[in-house]
Structures are given as structure tokens and as C-alpha cells.
Write a protein that holds these residues in place. Structure first.
Motif, PDB file in Angstrom:
ATOM      1  N   LEU A  50       0.815  -1.218   0.000  1.00  0.00           N
ATOM      2  CA  LEU A  50       0.000   0.000   0.000  1.00  0.00           C
ATOM      3  C   LEU A  50       0.851   1.272   0.000  1.00  0.00           C
TER       4      LEU A  50
ATOM      5  N   GLN B 154      -3.294   6.584   1.692  1.00  0.00           N
ATOM      6  CA  GLN B 154      -3.030   5.322   2.385  1.00  0.00           C
ATOM      7  C   GLN B 154      -4.097   4.999   3.411  1.00  0.00           C
TER       8      GLN B 154
ATOM      9  N   ALA C 289      -7.452   4.028   1.841  1.00  0.00           N
ATOM     10  CA  ALA C 289      -7.414   2.678   1.276  1.00  0.00           C
ATOM     11  C   ALA C 289      -7.415   1.627   2.377  1.00  0.00           C
ATOM     12  N   SER C 290      -6.622   1.845   3.421  1.00  0.00           N
ATOM     13  CA  SER C 290      -6.553   0.820   4.462  1.00  0.00           C
ATOM     14  C   SER C 290      -7.865   0.750   5.230  1.00  0.00           C
TER      15      SER C 290
ATOM     16  N   GLY D  38     -15.599   5.210  -1.503  1.00  0.00           N
ATOM     17  CA  GLY D  38     -14.261   5.760  -1.715  1.00  0.00           C
ATOM     18  C   GLY D  38     -14.335   7.267  -1.905  1.00  0.00           C
TER      19      GLY D  38
END
Lengths: 342, 402
Positions: free
Chosen positions: A124, A247, A250-251, B136
């Protein structure tokens, strides 16, 4: 080819009545038929027209017959054997092989854990690096300005620092930023009274470094502050704010997808791993910024221990809340140790 | 020797009547035959009439829901799902969801028949892709700009009722029992009135109307659901929702105070003993810990148990009634120990935790059949809609189901 009858319950789709029937699979491959008989029923649709429901664990398999009728198979093993005999394969057979044994399941689980760990630790950050390279610097500026506006409204107050001191510190910053190639504008300095965040310095994505009056007051001399500024310039040079944004988003998404589906504990299982992982990322960025600062200080003949001195005073001031897996910064003692090594 | 016309069949059961009709010599006893067939027709008319009436309280047959799954078996399914989801970069998650739902549905057994789950993984995958893109964008916006976040939050609030209706329609139509599907009436005006209107009212009144919102939400979700040809009827009283909210608030305040006192006590003890300053992290940890590990499960367990009981005890499906016997203390205990064990095992206990909740939930729900369940009728043939709304709702945690 004929096999032994298999017990099943037939539901006709029009009433909730249960009819005890037996099922036989006859014929081979695409000519296989499902013969349903008993309780006044005798039908034999082609197996290929029947939707064979998945078998999960030891639950009963449902067969959706053409039309509206459904069969609940009561003898799974016999039905699976009959299905194998016809040569028809179902998608879940491989999965059942994995799920059926503790050993394969545990090995798979352990490798998944290692895989996720490796991805979060190495994959990542590398991906975030690439992604951040694609984001134009104007995005950094926009995000940074928005953040400063919010902080000005909620936390900061105007600085009471003398303007001569401000000019002096701006000159120090210019000296540090001079050493680095900037794709956009070089970092600039802003002064604020910290309020709730007290003695602190923040590097915003826009390249604006906010220095609080409280931190200036805590410093013994300008060498210490040059260390702090070099640390913050390190954050800007590595575009840490944007990398953290990419990051941690996404995590958080990934971990919520993996663990976020538990009744009664969903907030905990979804949030706790993400909090731990994102704190670890933050500590990594701090170490990187420290390294940037120590390298610059060494080049300019300032002992890196001067930054460490300020950090130690900062640590004593904030009541030693540092360290541990939840902390956003590495342990002060660790940072001081590294500083002395440089 | 019996003569024709003297048969007295008033005390015959329906089965005896039917048997007598098939056995009787129609030519020798035409009058008796007529009497028997008349009696049977009358009996059938009565039965049909009775089955339309609300069942008398004594004549209900109780059926318990049974959960037949177990933690060890589900652990292996869960971990294989997890590994394959990771190995396929999330694509398998759609199949994983179907396998998980199948496991829990098919292990829920009512009157000898298991529930069925019929969603197609590909539909779920499409929905998940849409949901992941939206989530997202939302997570990014949250960190990028306040204005963008507010706009997105406003949009979410506006489409939430629509999403919930669509999602309930999907979930209902892929769920079956004895080959009959559940369904959900897509009542959008009703959804906006209850799910947005009452929510806004409870915000405006600083939470005073929140119990009302809870009641209306449950009522809406249950009463638009149908099984076969019959729609559920749901009319819980408003009082219990208020008392649950007050008591729940008091309980949480009590738990919070006790926990904060314990944490403070532990900290002062540590400081007195002059232990390492590292241990002062206790203070740092205490707030989120109390929130996640204590207050959440206590509040959720207490309100869910009491509200579900009230809803179930006032829900019916045609002649059938339901009963909820959730014990708040038991449910809180299950939630708390689940959290504790999940933390201690770094997540490995999750499958057992879910099975425990499912098993308790089944044991606390009872179906009181007013007529044989076999007589439930259905008109088949309604395809499930797309899964996007269901996935978006579950990604954004909008799931209001049981």
C-alpha cells in the motif's frame, strides 16, 4: 444409470405445504434428469434446467425446478454422490474441499493474514507513492487551504509573536527550503496561537507550515526551531499529508471490507484495525521527516541532538502521552536515541 | 340394521366424514350420503371462515425458530471466504457474501424447513463495485474538503430512504421459506415520511422524538414486507419505545460513570505505585475503549432486545402471530463477551461471535401459527431487483433489518 432414491421435501411454490418425495438422478451428463416421485407426483425435468443451490456447511441443498417448485434435499451425501455419478460438477466442490478440513482452512487463513500484513506494510505505501505522483500539486494547495480555514475557525487564534521574530524565522525556513528542488511553490510559514493543540508545528499539504506561539516559547534558541522547521519541510517534501490521505482511506476501506460485518461489534471490528494501521503509517512518516531534519542539520553543522532536546521538553510538557500502538508519533525516547546516533 | 336417513354425523371429525363418504354404498343409502356430503361441505366452509378470522388466543400452535449452525464449521467457511477475497483483490467478496448468507439462512429452521437465500453473486458484485466507488469518494471527500463532505452528506440523507426501500426489496425477494419468497412493497412516499420525516423531527426536537422515529421505522419496514400473498401487519405501542430510550440512556450514563471511575482509580493506583510512565497510556486508551467495548454493546443490546420484543409481539401475518422473548441482560452479555473475545483473539473469534448472536436471535423468536402453516399461499413470479442499493446501504451501514 440408476441410483438409490434420495429423501427430499417438495414445495410447489403456491402453498407452504410440504410433500415428502424421493429424488433419483438418472442418465448421464447433459441428459441427466431429476426424477421426483411420491405423494402423487411423478416428474423428471432435465438436470440442466434445474438451478442447483449451493451447499454451505452441513445445510440442506435447495433445487429450484423449472416452474415454481423447489426441492429441499434432506440427504446431502447421497445427493452429492448421485451428482458425481452423473458427471455434473458444481462450482462449490473446490470450496467445500478447502472448508471441509481444519488444516487447509487454517493454512489459507494464515497466508491471508500474511498477505494482508505484507500488503499494508509494503504494497500500500508503494501504491500510495505512485498514486500521489499522479495528483497535481494544485490538489495539495486546495486541501491545505481548506484545512487551514477549518483549523482557524475551530482551534487557532491569531499569533501574538513579534513581527521581527516572524521575519527572522521566515528567513530560517527559506534557508532550509533552499536545499530542495520544489515542483511547485516552496513551503511558507504561518504563525498562530495553538489553542487546544498547544506547542506544535503542522505541515499542511499546501506547503504552509503552521508554527504555534507556544512552541516558539518552549524553544531555547533558533537552532531548535530550525530542527523543527526542517522536520516539517521533510513532511512537505515527501507529500506526507496527501500520502496519508490516500493510504489511510485505502486501508480503512480494505479493513472495513474484511472485518466490518459483525453483529453487535461492527464499529469495533471495522474501526480498531484501521486505527492501529493508520497510526503505524503516521509513525513511519514522522520517522521519515525526522531523518530529513537530521540530515539537513548535519549538513549545516547543527547537532541533531538540538531537535531531540526540544522533543524531550515537548514530551515532558504534554505529560508523556507518547508511544504505543495508538500513538501518531514514535516514542519520544526512540526519536531522541535516533537523533543522538546522527 | 341401519335404515337410510337415520345417520347422525354431527360428532364426526372431518377425516371420519371423508372416510364415510368414500365407503358408503351410495345406492342403498342415498339420504345418508347426501347428509354426509352436506356435513362435509359445511365443515369445510367453517374451516375456511375460521382461517380468515384472527385466531383465538388459545388456538395458536407455537413454532420455535431453530439455528443449526456452529462456530467451528462457520469459522472454516469464514476464513476461506476471507482468504479468497484477499487473493482475488475483493472480487470473491460477492460470492463470499452469498455463501455466508446461505449458511445463516439455511441453518435457520422453522417447522422442519430451512430458509433459503437466492441472491446471484454477479448482481452483488456489480452492486459492490458501485458501493465501493461511492464510499471511496465519500472517504476521500471527508479528508479533502468540508464543503464537499457536507454536500455528499446532504445527498446521502436525501437518497437514504430510497436506498433502504430498494435494499429491503432485494433482501426480501432473495429470501425464501418452503419455496415461497418474501417481498417488500416499494412505498416511496411512506419511506420519505418515516425514514426522513421522523428522523428530521427527532433531530429538530434534539432527540425527544427519536423513540417515535424508531417505532415508525420498525413499523414501516415490517408492515411493507410480505410473505407469499400476505403482508405483515405491525402495530407496536409507542410507550415501550420511550421507556426503552429513557432506561437505555440512564443505563449508559451509569455504565460510563462506573467505567470512568474504574479507569481513574486504576490510573491513580499506577501513579501512586510509581510504575513506569508508559502505563499512563491507560488514560489515553480509556475513552475510545469505553465507547467501543462497553457503551456500544450495552446500549445496542438493551434497546435492541426491548424494541424487538415490542415489535415481534405486535406483528402478525394473516392468522399467524409472533412473539419475541429477547432478554436484554442476555443480549448485552453476548455482545460484551463477543467484543472481549474478538479483541483477545485479534479477530479469530468473529465467526463464533456471529453464530452466537444468530443462535440467540432464533431462540428468542417464536411463530404462533393461527392455522396450519401449510395453508400459506403464494403467487410466484417476481424477479429480484439489482443489488446496488443493498450493497450501498450495507457499505454505509444503513442496514435497518432485524
Amino acid at each position: 444409470m440408476d441410483v438409490a432414491p434420495i429423501r427430499a421435501q417438495l414445495y410447489d411454490g403456491h402453498t407452504a405445504a410440504v410433500r415428502a418425495v424421493t429424488v433419483r438422478l438418472t442418465g448421464v451428463a447433459e441428459y441427466s434428469r431429476v426424477r421426483v416421485s411420491g405423494d402423487g407426483i411423478d416428474e423428471a425435468p432435465f438436470l440442466r434446467d434445474v438451478r442447483i443451490g449451493e451447499r454451505v456447511g452441513s445445510t440442506n441443498r435447495l433445487l429450484e425446478l423449472p416452474g415454481h417448485a423447489t426441492l429441499e434435499v434432506l440427504d446431502n451425501e447421497a445427493f452429492d454422490a448421485a451428482l458425481r455419478a452423473t458427471g455434473v460438477r458444481t462450482a462449490e466442490q473446490g470450496l467445500r474441499g478447502l472448508e471441509g478440513r481444519w488444516r487447509t482452512a487454517l493454512i489459507l487463513g494464515a497466508s491471508a493474514l500474511v498477505g494482508v500484513g505484507a500488503f499494508l506494510w509494503l504494497g500500500l505505501p508503494a501504491l500510495a507513492d505512485r498514486a500521489v505522483a499522479l495528483i497535481p500539486p494544485s490538489a495539495d494547495t486546495y486541501i491545505g487551504e481548506d484545512t487551514l480555514r477549518v483549523l482557524d475557525k475551530t482551534t487557532f487564534e491569531p499569533s501574538a509573536l513579534a513581527s521581527t521574530r516572524q521575519v527572522k524565522l521566515r528567513a530560517e525556513l527559506a534557508e532550509i527550503t533552499h536545499d530542495h528542488q520544489w515542483p511547485g511553490a516552496a513551503p511558507t510559514l504561518a504563525f498562530r496561537r495553538g489553542g487546544a493543540i498547544r506547542a506544535n508545528a503542522i505541515a499542511l499539504p499546501s506547503g504552509v507550515i503552521v508554527l504555534t506561539d507556544e512552541l516558539v516559547a518552549l524553544s531555547k534558541d533558533d537552532d531548535e526551531l530550525r530542527g523543527v522547521l526542517a522536520h516539517e519541510v521533510g513532511h512537505v517534501a515527501h507529500r506526507h499529508a496527501l500520502r496519508m490521505l490516500v493510504q489511510s482511506s485505502a486501508s480503512t476501506l480494505l479493513l472495513a471490507g474484511v472485518f466490518g460485518d459483525v453483529s453487535g461489534a461492527a464499529p469495533l471490528t471495522a474501526a480498531a484495525p484501521a486505527i492501529l494501521v493508520n497510526a503505524a503509517y503516521s509513525r513511519d512518516f514522522e520517522r521519515q521527516a525526522d531523518d530529513f531534519a537530521f540530515a539537513w542539520m548535519a549538513r549545516h553543522h547543527i547537532p541533531p541532538a538540538r531537535l531531540a532536546d526540544l522533543l524531550e521538553r515537548l514530551g515532558a510538557n504534554s505529560g508523556g502521552e507518547n508511544g504505543g500502538f495508538l500513538a501518531s508519533h514514535p516514542d519520544i525516547e526512540e526519536r531522541v536515541r535516533v537523533a543522538h546516533r546522527n | 340394521m341401519a335404515s337410510d336417513g337415520d345417520i347422525d354425523c354431527g360428532s364426526f371429525t372431518r377425516a371420519q366424514l371423508e372416510e364415510a363418504i368414500t365407503r358408503i354404498d351410495r345406492k342403498r343409502f342415498p339420504l345418508n350420503y347426501d347428509r354426509l356430503t352436506d356435513a362435509l361441505a359445511e365443515r369445510l366452509r367453517q374451516e375456511r371462515f375460521l382461517s380468515c378470522l384472527p385466531a383465538p388466543s388459545g388456538g395458536l400452535t407455537s413454532h420455535e425458530l431453530k439455528f443449526t449452525g456452529n462456530g467451528g464449521e462457520y469459522f472454516r467457511i469464514w476464513i476461506v471466504n476471507l482468504a479468497l477475497t484477499i487473493a482475488t483483490l475483493g472480487i470473491f467478496s460477492a460470492w463470499a457474501k452469498v455463501r455466508k448468507q446461505r449458511y445463516f439462512h439455511s441453518n435457520t429452521v422453522l417447522d422442519g424447513s430451512a430458509f433459503g437465500y437466492h441472491a446471484e453473486p454477479l448482481k452483488i458484485l456489480k452492486g459492490r463495485i458501485i458501493a465501493a466507488a461511492l464510499l471511496g469518494a465519500y472517504v476521500l471527500a471527508l479528508r479533502v474538503s468540508l464543503a464537499a463532505t457536507l454536500v455528499i452528506l446532504g445527498l446521502i440523507a436525501l437518497i437514504t430512504p430510497w436506498l433502504i426501500v430498494k435494499s429491503r426489496a432485494f433482501v426480501s425477494r432473495v429470501t425464501s421459506w418452503r419455496g415461497i419468497r418474501f417481498d417488500f412493497r416499494e412505498d416511496y412516499p411512506g419511506a420519505y415520511k418515516t425514514l426522513l420525516g421522523y428522523l428530521l423531527l427527532s433531530v429538530i426536537t434534539i432527540g425527544l422524538m427519536f423513540p417515535r422515529f424508531t417505532r415508525e421505522r420498525y413499523t414501516f419496514l415490517v408492515s411493507r414486507t410480505s410473505f407469499g400473498d400476505e403482508e405483515f401487519d405491525c402495530g407496536p405501542r409507542i410507550g415501550p419505545f420511550y421507556s426503552t430510550a429513557w432506561l437505555g440512556g440512564a443505563l449508559v450514563a451509569g455504565v460510563g460513570i462506573v467505567a470512568a471511575m474504574l479507569a481513574a482509580g486504576a490510573k491513580s493506583l499506577i501513579l501512586q505505585r510509581g510504575l513506569s510512565p508508559q502505563v499512563t497510556k491507560v488514560r489515553y486508551l480509556s475513552l475510545p475503549l469505553i465507547n467501543y467495548a462497553l457503551v456500544g454493546p450495552v446500549l445496542l443490546g438493551f434497546t435492541k432486545a426491548r424494541n424487538l420484543n415490542e415489535v415481534l409481539n405486535h406483528t402478525s401475518l394473516g392468522p399467524h402471530r409472533f412473539a419475541g422473548s429477547f432478554d436484554p441482560a442476555r443480549l448485552i452479555g453476548i455482545y460484551l463477551t463477543n467484543v472481549l473475545l474478538i479483541v483477545c483473539t485479534a479477530g479469530a473469534f468473529i465467526p463464533w461471535a456471529e453464530v452466537r448472536v444468530a443462535r440467540y436471535r432464533c431462540s428468542a423468536i417464536e411463530v404462533k401459527a393461527g392455522s396450519p402453516l401449510d395453508q400459506i399461499s403464494a403467487t410466484p413470479g417476481r424477479a429480484a431487483p439489482g443489488a446496488a442499493s443493498e450493497e450501498v446501504s450495507s457499505f454505509f451501514d444503513l442496514d435497518f433489518g432485524f
